[in-house]
Design an enzyme around this catalytic site. Structure first.
Site, PDB file in Angstrom:
ATOM      1  N   GLU A   1      -4.045 -11.789  17.232  1.00  0.00           N
ATOM      2  CA  GLU A   1      -3.966 -12.820  16.097  1.00  0.00           C
ATOM      3  C   GLU A   1      -3.935 -14.239  16.473  1.00  0.00           C
ATOM      4  OE1 GLU A   1      -1.620  -9.618  13.055  1.00  0.00           O
ATOM      5  OE2 GLU A   1      -0.440 -11.079  14.275  1.00  0.00           O
TER       6      GLU A   1
ATOM      7  N   ASP B   1       6.071  -4.759  12.509  1.00  0.00           N
ATOM      8  CA  ASP B   1       6.662  -4.958  11.322  1.00  0.00           C
ATOM      9  C   ASP B   1       8.142  -4.771  11.572  1.00  0.00           C
ATOM     10  OD1 ASP B   1       4.244  -5.526   9.944  1.00  0.00           O
ATOM     11  OD2 ASP B   1       4.255  -3.363   9.356  1.00  0.00           O
TER      12      ASP B   1
ATOM     13  N   ALA C   1       0.732  -1.303  -0.051  1.00  0.00           N
ATOM     14  CA  ALA C   1       0.006  -0.066   0.143  1.00  0.00           C
ATOM     15  C   ALA C   1       0.736   1.200  -0.115  1.00  0.00           C
ATOM     16  CB  ALA C   1      -0.872  -0.057   1.439  1.00  0.00           C
TER      17      ALA C   1
ATOM     18  N   ALA D   1       5.626   6.614   9.805  1.00  0.00           N
ATOM     19  CA  ALA D   1       7.008   6.612   9.908  1.00  0.00           C
ATOM     20  C   ALA D   1       7.562   5.490  10.834  1.00  0.00           C
ATOM     21  CB  ALA D   1       7.415   7.974  10.519  1.00  0.00           C
TER      22      ALA D   1
END
Ligand SMILES: Nc1ncnc2c1ncn2[C@@H]1O[C@H](COP(=O)(O)OP(=O)(O)OP(=O)(O)O)[C@@H](O)[C@H]1O
Ligand SMILES: [Mg+2]
Length: 310
Positions: A190, A256, A12, A293
């Site tokens: 998750e 991430d 994205a 960021a």
């Protein structure tokens, strides 16, 4: 071939802005938009690159937004290999409400991919040369992608020496774990969705992570717990790190960054403990930066010294 290859099937362009208060109907005058390349594997590659690691980001790219994505990656000097698709790369949108500090994240489904796009990704990875030391598959699957896309990619591109790292959710997570990976990084939510259990207490979190190891689904489970920190479970080891008390500006990209710093450190032959600490440090460093960021290496090194585990 790069030592670390990341795969992003549903990347994205992340657009982030802020506004004093979110209300309906009225025009909301926002601050200037910040645009960053995004999607799980893209973010992992961005962090590995800034930490000085050898990484290539493989991603699907389509339309005008896909071109913007490519330009943004070039600007950050992230080495990319794209597979062009007919649909338009998605834009995700996040808004910080400055009066409350709350963050609102709008996530689009992404373009529907064609039947042979997955095979084209596999061919691109194989065209890179010898298989990577680390293959990081991260993020959601786009519409049209088979639920076992990650397992198929791993099967068709890895040798037994390749360490497969997975960070995804829902049915894609379950399907990839059925085939088995080297390291998986679920967040607590998750893991709850995967097990279908409430996992209300720490012993239950641990039991669920251990079950993944025992069942042969992953050799290493790095379970991240938001402000409560993280847990690392293998057949022989258990590590628990509390969250660092940092000033949270935005949590986008924390997971991430965790994956990226762990893989970067392991690829430099760091111990599992050191890599785990780097994961917590990079995730915490990303919390310091606004919107989409990510972490700054100087913050990662500073915070690394503050992480401890038992
Ligand atoms: N509020 C917070 N305070 C301190 N540390 C945090 C906070 N939120 C996240 N972290 C750090 O970031 C890491 C990753 O966060 P988290 O567990 O939310 O994973 P995530 O992948 O970003 O979540 P998800 O994919 O479900 O959105 C945590 O292990 C922790 O070290
Ligand atoms: Mg995550």
């Amino acid at each position: 071939m790069a030592e670390i290859v990341t795969v992003t099937l549903n990347p994205a362009v992340d657009v982030a802005t802020s506004v004093e208060q979110i209300v309906d109907t009225r025009k909301l005058r926002c601050s200037a938009a910040q645009r960053d390349p995004g999607g799980g594997g893209i973010n992992v590659a961005r962090v590995v690159q800034r930490l000085g690691g050898d990484c290539v980001a493989l991603y699907l790219r389509g339309g005008a937004t896909g071109q913007v994505l490519q330009q943004l990656l070039d600007t950050e000097h992230v080495a990319g290999r794209d597979v062009e698709i007919t649909g338009e790369t998605r834009e995700n949108f996040s808004v910080q409400e400055t009066s409350t500090g709350r963050e609102y994240r709008f996530v689009m489904p992404g373009p529907t991919i064609a039947e042979n796009d997955l095979q084209r990704c596999i061919d691109q990875i194989n065209a890179l040369g010898t298989p990577p030391r680390y293959l990081v598959m991260s993020g959601s699957l786009p519409p049209g992608a088979p639920v076992d896309s990650y397992a198929r990619i791993a099967r068709s591109t890895c040798t037994p020496g390749t360490r497969v790292v997975l960070d995804t959710s829902g049915p894609a997570l379950a399907a990839a774990l059925d085939a088995g990976v080297w390291l998986v990084k679920p967040s607590l939510n998750e893991l709850r969705a995967l097990t279908g259990q409430p996992l209300a207490s720490e012993p239950e979190w641990l039991a669920a992570a251990e079950e993944l190891v025992r069942g042969g689904h992953a050799q290493i489970v790095a379970l991240t717990l938001g402000e409560r920190g993280a847990v690392l479970v293998t057949a022989k080891r258990f590590l628990r790190a509390t969250g660092l008390p940092v000033q949270v500006s935005s949590s986008i990209g924390a997971g991430d960054s965790f994956v990226a710093a762990m893989v970067w450190a392991l690829n430099r032959d760091a111990s599992l403990d050191q890599a785990f600490h780097y994961g917590v440090a990079a995730a915490s460093a990303t919390l310091l930066s606004a919107g989409t960021a990510l972490c700054k290496p100087v913050d990662v090194e500073r915070l690394y010294c503050e992480v401890s585990s038992r």
